[in-house]
Design a protein around this motif. Structure first.
Motif, PDB file in Angstrom:
ATOM      1  N   UNK A  49      -6.005   3.762  -8.550  1.00 39.16           N
ATOM      2  CA  UNK A  49      -6.695   4.663  -9.480  1.00 39.16           C
ATOM      3  C   UNK A  49      -7.844   5.372  -8.765  1.00 39.16           C
ATOM      4  N   UNK A  50      -8.624   4.600  -8.013  1.00 39.30           N
ATOM      5  CA  UNK A  50      -9.766   5.181  -7.297  1.00 39.30           C
ATOM      6  C   UNK A  50      -9.300   6.219  -6.282  1.00 39.30           C
ATOM      7  N   UNK A  51      -8.236   5.909  -5.554  1.00 35.40           N
ATOM      8  CA  UNK A  51      -7.717   6.836  -4.543  1.00 35.40           C
ATOM      9  C   UNK A  51      -7.192   8.102  -5.203  1.00 35.40           C
ATOM     10  N   UNK A  52      -6.396   7.948  -6.266  1.00 30.45           N
ATOM     11  CA  UNK A  52      -5.814   9.121  -6.919  1.00 30.45           C
ATOM     12  C   UNK A  52      -6.889  10.026  -7.508  1.00 30.45           C
TER      13      UNK A  52
ATOM     14  N   UNK B 216       0.803  -1.225   0.000  1.00 27.88           N
ATOM     15  CA  UNK B 216       0.000   0.000   0.000  1.00 27.88           C
ATOM     16  C   UNK B 216       0.836   1.274   0.000  1.00 27.88           C
ATOM     17  N   UNK B 217       2.163   1.130  -0.150  1.00 32.13           N
ATOM     18  CA  UNK B 217       3.040   2.302  -0.074  1.00 32.13           C
ATOM     19  C   UNK B 217       2.668   3.348  -1.119  1.00 32.13           C
ATOM     20  N   UNK B 218       2.475   2.934  -2.349  1.00 29.94           N
ATOM     21  CA  UNK B 218       2.148   3.888  -3.410  1.00 29.94           C
ATOM     22  C   UNK B 218       0.700   4.364  -3.340  1.00 29.94           C
ATOM     23  N   UNK B 219      -0.163   3.570  -2.745  1.00 27.64           N
ATOM     24  CA  UNK B 219      -1.565   3.962  -2.605  1.00 27.64           C
ATOM     25  C   UNK B 219      -1.721   5.159  -1.675  1.00 27.64           C
TER      26      UNK B 219
ATOM     27  N   UNK C  32      -2.332  -2.771  -5.529  1.00 25.95           N
ATOM     28  CA  UNK C  32      -3.656  -2.953  -6.120  1.00 25.95           C
ATOM     29  C   UNK C  32      -3.933  -1.750  -7.018  1.00 25.95           C
ATOM     30  N   UNK C  33      -3.725  -1.915  -8.332  1.00 25.14           N
ATOM     31  CA  UNK C  33      -3.825  -0.785  -9.255  1.00 25.14           C
ATOM     32  C   UNK C  33      -5.236  -0.180  -9.305  1.00 25.14           C
TER      33      UNK C  33
END
Length: 261
Positions: free
Chosen positions: A187-190, A31-34, A182-183
Motif C-alpha cells: 500500500x505504501x509503495x503504490x 516481493x513480486x507484487x510490491x 506484505x500488504x
C-alpha cells in the motif's frame, strides 16, 4: 538478493523482456507484487522513447498513434489486455459473482471481450493522435514524461487494488503471490508511486494536471466497488482491467489539462 530475484520474476511474468529462470519459492516471490510498478515504468520508458523519436523525426500523428498502441502489446505480450477482455465478457453476462468467476477462468474469448478490445484500441489511438497533434507548447518535452508517469501509475493502481481488496478466490497465480506479500508495504509503495506520477504530470503540465490525480481516485473507487459487488473480490483478470483502464483515463485527463494550460 531475494528482492532482486523478485524483480526478475516480476519482469519475466509481466513483460516479454528475457529474464533468467528463478524458482518461485517463498522468499523469492514475496516481493513480486510490491515491485509490479517497475513493469509499468519499463513500458513507460518504451512509450517515452517512441514519443521522443516521433518528435525528433517529425512523424505523422497517425503513425505515432499506431506505434503507441502497439508498444504495450510488444512489451507485455498482451497479458493485461486478456484481463480486460475476460472481465468485459464476464460483466456482459449479468450473472452472479460465482458465474462471472467461471467466465474469467474460461480461456475462450466471447463477443463482448473482442468488442471491448476493438473499442479500447480505437479510443487509445484517438487519444494518442489528439495529444500528439494538439500543438501544445513544449509537448516534445512533456509527452514522454507524461507517458512514463501514466504507464507507471497503471501498475501502481493494480498494486493498490491487490493490497486493499480481498481475493475473489484462494487459488491462482495472483493468490500465490499476494498471500505471501506484505500488504501494508505494498500500500505504501503504490501510494508513493501514484503520488510521484501525479507530481511528474504537474511538473510538466502545471496545476491542471491535478485532474489526473482526481481521475485516479474516481477510477479506483469505481474499480473497488465493481470488483467486490460483481466478482466477490479481486483477481488477476481484474488487475489487467484496472491496468488497461488507467491508461486512457489518465490520458483523457491529461488531454483536458493540455487545453487548460
Amino acid at each position: 538478493m531475494n528482492f532482486l530475484r523478485s524483480i526478475v520474476i516480476m519482469l519475466s511474468l509481466y513483460t516479454k523482456i528475457p529474464m533468467p529462470f528463478i524458482e518461485w519459492d517463498g522468499e523469492n516471490r514475496k516481493n513480486v507484487l510490491t515491485v509490479l510498478s517497475l513493469a509499468g515504468a519499463v513500458a513507460g520508458l518504451f512509450e517515452a522513447a517512441w514519443a521522443w523519436l516521433a518528435f525528433f523525426l517529425d512523424f505523422k500523428a497517425a503513425f505515432y498513434a499506431a506505434g503507441a498502441c502497439l508498444i504495450p502489446a510488444l512489451v507485455t505480450g498482451g497479458i493485461h489486455m486478456d484481463g480486460l477482455s475476460d472481465t468485459e465478457d464476464a460483466r456482459a453476462s449479468h450473472a452472479g459473482p460465482e458465474r462471472r468467476q467461471q467466465i474469467l477462468a474460461d480461456p475462450h474469448m466471447g463477443a463482448f471481450g473482442a468488442l471491448a478490445i476493438v473499442l479500447y484500441e480505437l479510443f487509445c489511438f484517438a487519444l494518442y493522435w489528439t495529444i500528439y497533434d494538439s500543438g501544445a507548447s513544449g509537448l516534445d518535452f512533456s509527452l514522454p514524461w507524461m507517458l512514463f508517469a501514466v504507464f507507471t501509475a497503471s501498475r501502481a493502481m493494480a498494486q493498490l487494488g491487490i493490497a486493499t481488496i480481498k481475493p475473489a478466490r484462494d487459488e491462482g497465480m495472483l493468490y500465490t503471490f499476494s498471500s505471501v506479500t506484505n500488504k501494508p508495504a505494498m500500500i505504501a509503495v503504490s501510494l508513493a508511486v501514484l503520488a510521484s506520477c501525479v507530481l511528474i504530470l504537474v511538473w510538466v503540465q502545471g496545476l491542471p494536471a491535478l485532474l489526473c490525480g482526481a481521475a485516479l481516485v474516481l477510477l479506483f473507487l469505481y474499480f473497488r466497488h465493481m470488483a467486490v459487488r460483481e466478482f466477490g473480490g479481486i483477481s488477476g483478470d481484474l488487475c489487467g482491467w484496472i491496468i488497461e483502464m488507467t491508461i486512457p483515463v489518465m490520458l483523457t485527463a491529461a488531454a483536458v489539462a493540455i487545453r487548460l494550460v
